[in-house]
Each structure stands twice: as structure tokens, then as C-alpha cells.
Design an enzyme around this catalytic site. Structure first.
Site, PDB file in Angstrom:
ATOM      1  N   PRO A   2       0.844  -1.199   0.000  1.00 60.08           N
ATOM      2  CA  PRO A   2       0.000   0.000   0.000  1.00 60.08           C
ATOM      3  C   PRO A   2       0.876   1.244   0.000  1.00 60.08           C
ATOM      4  O   PRO A   2       1.825   1.335   0.758  1.00 60.08           O
ATOM      5  CB  PRO A   2      -0.772  -0.101   1.326  1.00 60.08           C
ATOM      6  CG  PRO A   2      -0.636  -1.516   1.775  1.00 60.08           C
ATOM      7  CD  PRO A   2       0.667  -2.004   1.201  1.00 60.08           C
ATOM      8  N   GLU A   3       0.568   2.182  -0.884  1.00 56.25           N
ATOM      9  CA  GLU A   3       1.315   3.430  -0.911  1.00 56.25           C
ATOM     10  C   GLU A   3       0.483   4.512  -0.232  1.00 56.25           C
ATOM     11  O   GLU A   3      -0.618   4.254   0.234  1.00 56.25           O
ATOM     12  CB  GLU A   3       1.661   3.787  -2.354  1.00 56.25           C
ATOM     13  CG  GLU A   3       2.422   2.638  -3.020  1.00 56.25           C
ATOM     14  CD  GLU A   3       3.301   3.051  -4.178  1.00 56.25           C
ATOM     15  OE1 GLU A   3       3.688   4.222  -4.242  1.00 56.25           O
ATOM     16  OE2 GLU A   3       3.615   2.182  -5.001  1.00 56.25           O
ATOM     17  N   LYS A  53       2.978   6.300   4.979  1.00 56.19           N
ATOM     18  CA  LYS A  53       2.297   5.013   4.889  1.00 56.19           C
ATOM     19  C   LYS A  53       1.703   4.586   6.234  1.00 56.19           C
ATOM     20  O   LYS A  53       1.379   3.419   6.425  1.00 56.19           O
ATOM     21  CB  LYS A  53       3.269   3.951   4.386  1.00 56.19           C
ATOM     22  CG  LYS A  53       3.806   4.258   2.997  1.00 56.19           C
ATOM     23  CD  LYS A  53       4.719   3.158   2.555  1.00 56.19           C
ATOM     24  CE  LYS A  53       5.314   3.483   1.203  1.00 56.19           C
ATOM     25  NZ  LYS A  53       6.187   2.389   0.761  1.00 56.19           N
ATOM     26  N   ARG A 233      13.550  -3.283  -4.050  1.00 59.46           N
ATOM     27  CA  ARG A 233      12.241  -3.077  -4.678  1.00 59.46           C
ATOM     28  C   ARG A 233      12.458  -2.903  -6.178  1.00 59.46           C
ATOM     29  O   ARG A 233      13.411  -2.266  -6.598  1.00 59.46           O
ATOM     30  CB  ARG A 233      11.571  -1.836  -4.104  1.00 59.46           C
ATOM     31  CG  ARG A 233      11.348  -1.974  -2.610  1.00 59.46           C
ATOM     32  CD  ARG A 233      10.053  -1.339  -2.189  1.00 59.46           C
ATOM     33  NE  ARG A 233       9.903  -1.453  -0.756  1.00 59.46           N
ATOM     34  CZ  ARG A 233      10.357  -0.545   0.108  1.00 59.46           C
ATOM     35  NH1 ARG A 233      10.963   0.539  -0.342  1.00 59.46           N
ATOM     36  NH2 ARG A 233      10.195  -0.702   1.395  1.00 59.46           N
TER      37      ARG A 233
END
Ligand SMILES: [Zn+2]
Length: 254
Positions: A2-3, A53, A233
Site C-alpha cells: 500500500p502506498e 504510509k 524493490r
């Protein structure tokens, strides 16, 4: 992952509970050990806010609960006593509705980590120049990695990093130390614009994220992907139209 825009949506979803005195319980055994539910049970919820976040739930008496969703967590707003299968981390029961946290891997009464964060990219007030100054602190790290360092600017994950840099035609492999202020400001500005649009529409538009091996929608060059940074990432970029700011700004070994 989730951003920031997902967290802002969760904060909006929970607004109907603000101002209510809530009954709190943690059905999930791993959540029980956090000690959060007994501490907030019976208190009035004063605000719910996304910071980067994190979701910060402020209760009367200065009690703050921090919820970070990592990969799997999700906040839902349901009708009170709606049928449920499984054990949520936290249930906040209001008069008619309840906020339910599923798989919330980080649930804490310690809000201090939030104070170390950079500005929230989706906050109404955002100082781009201050964000650029803070990004400079990343020194020689690649821009794509720096944009995801929550201490520099809070809210960007690898999807919005990829989309923002594609938008402004800059490679995620450019070293921050080699990028000019304008490029850094453009990168932050593009991420903020794209994420705010997604927050309103609920539909992220994707031009480059997860499109490795397919032609770039702008120039037709094959999009590439590669792990970046300590967290490895995946960065996605088009080597055809996302220009390095100087020679040699490709990934290591390319
Ligand atoms: Zn391209």
C-alpha cells in the site's frame, strides 16, 4: 505494498467514526500482545490521519495509535456486527459502524517513528523546496531509491516512483547528487500529482509499472526492470525516453 494514497483512502473511510466513543477489541492473538485495544477501549476517537504510509488514530487524552499496513493490512468500515470470518487485528465499534483492521502487521501505541518521516506527499500543504533539500540528504543514492526513503519524503512506494519518473522522463538510476534541483522538484511534483489524482479517482493509471518486456507507451523501447536499493524493490523504466542526467546513469553492470 500500500502506498500513501491507499492510506489516505483508509483515513477517509474511517472518518464516520471520528467523534464517537468506541469499544475496542483485538480478536487476533498477535494483536492482543500489542496492548492497544485495552488502552483505547471506551475512548472518543478525535481524528484519523494518514502520514506517509502510516495511519494515526488520535484518541482523547492524547493516546495515539499508529497502524502501518505493510503488504497485507487493510482497514474496512463495516456495519456494526456484520457477519465476519476470521480474526481481525482490531475492531473499533461505534454506534452503528465499526472500523476493522485486518492483517495489520504494525499496530502500536508508539507514534514516534512518524516524527522521523519526511513531509507527507499527499498533505494539503506541501513544501516542494523543503522536500528537495531533504532529498539532497540521499547523497549519491539513485533517485528511484531516494524517493522511497520515507525519512526524505513520506508516501511513495515503488509503483508511484516508477510512474512519476516515467512521467518526467528521468531514469530511476540517476544519482541524486548528479540531478539538478529542477529534476528533483519535478520528480516530487509528479509523484504528488499522480497520487492525488489516484486518491480522488481510486484508479491508479499505470504507464510503466509492471510493464517490463513490453514496449514503452511513449517511445516503443522495451521497458526494463531491476531490483533497486537495500530493500531490492523493483524499479521499472524505459531506457529509450527516461534519460540519464549524465552519461553512465544506468543500473550497475549495464
Ligand atoms: Zn520510452
Amino acid at each position: 505494498m500500500p502506498e500513501g494514497d491507499s492510506l489516505h483512502r483508509a483515513a477517509r473511510r474511517l472518518q464516520p467514526l471520528v467523534g464517537q466513543r468506541l469499544a475496542a477489541e483485538s480478536p487476533h492473538p498477535r494483536a492482543q500482545v500489542t496492548g492497544v485495544a485495552p488502552r483505547i477501549d471506551g475512548l472518543v476517537l478525535e481524528s484519523v490521519e494518514a502520514v506517509g504510509k502510516n495511519l494515526l488514530l488520535r484518541f482523547e487524552g492524547g493516546v495515539v495509535v499508529r497502524s502501518h499496513l505493510r503488504m497485507s493490512g487493510r482497514w474496512r468500515l463495516e456495519r456494526r456486527d456484520a457477519p465476519r470470518v476470521g480474526s481481525p487485528w482490531l475492531v473499533l465499534r461505534g454506534e452503528e459502524l465499526e472500523g476493522v483492521l485486518w492483517n495489520g502487521p504494525v499496530l502500536s501505541l508508539d507514534a514516534r517513528p512518524v516524527r522521523r518521516l519526511g513531509q507527507d506527499l499527499l498533505a494539503d500543504e506541501f513544501d516542494v523546496a523543503a522536500a528537495v533539500t531533504r532529498l539532497r540528504g540521499a547523497g549519491d543514492r539513485p533517485l528511484g531509491e531516494a524517493l522511497q526513503d520515507q525519512r526524505l519524503v513520506a508516501g511513495i512506494g515503488n509503483m508511484w516512483m516508477a510512474e512519476a519518473l516515467w512521467e518526467i522522463r528521468v531514469s530511476p538510476w540517476v544519482r541524486v547528487g548528479d540531478a539538478d534541483d529542477e529534476s528533483l522538484a519535478d520528480a516530487v511534483g509528479a509523484a504528488r500529482r499522480l497520487m492525488r489524482a489516484a486518491l480522488e479517482s481510486g484508479r491508479p493509471g499505470r504507464n510503466v509499472y509492471r510493464r517490463a518486456g513490453r514496449p514503452c507507451l511513449r517511445c516503443g523501447t522495451i521497458v526494463r526492470s531491476r531490483g533497486q536499493g537495500d530493500a531490492n524493490r523493483t524499479a521499472y523504466w524505459c531506457p529509450g525516453c527516461q534519460m540519464p542526467a549524465q552519461a553512465g546513469a544506468g543500473p550497475p553492470g549495464s
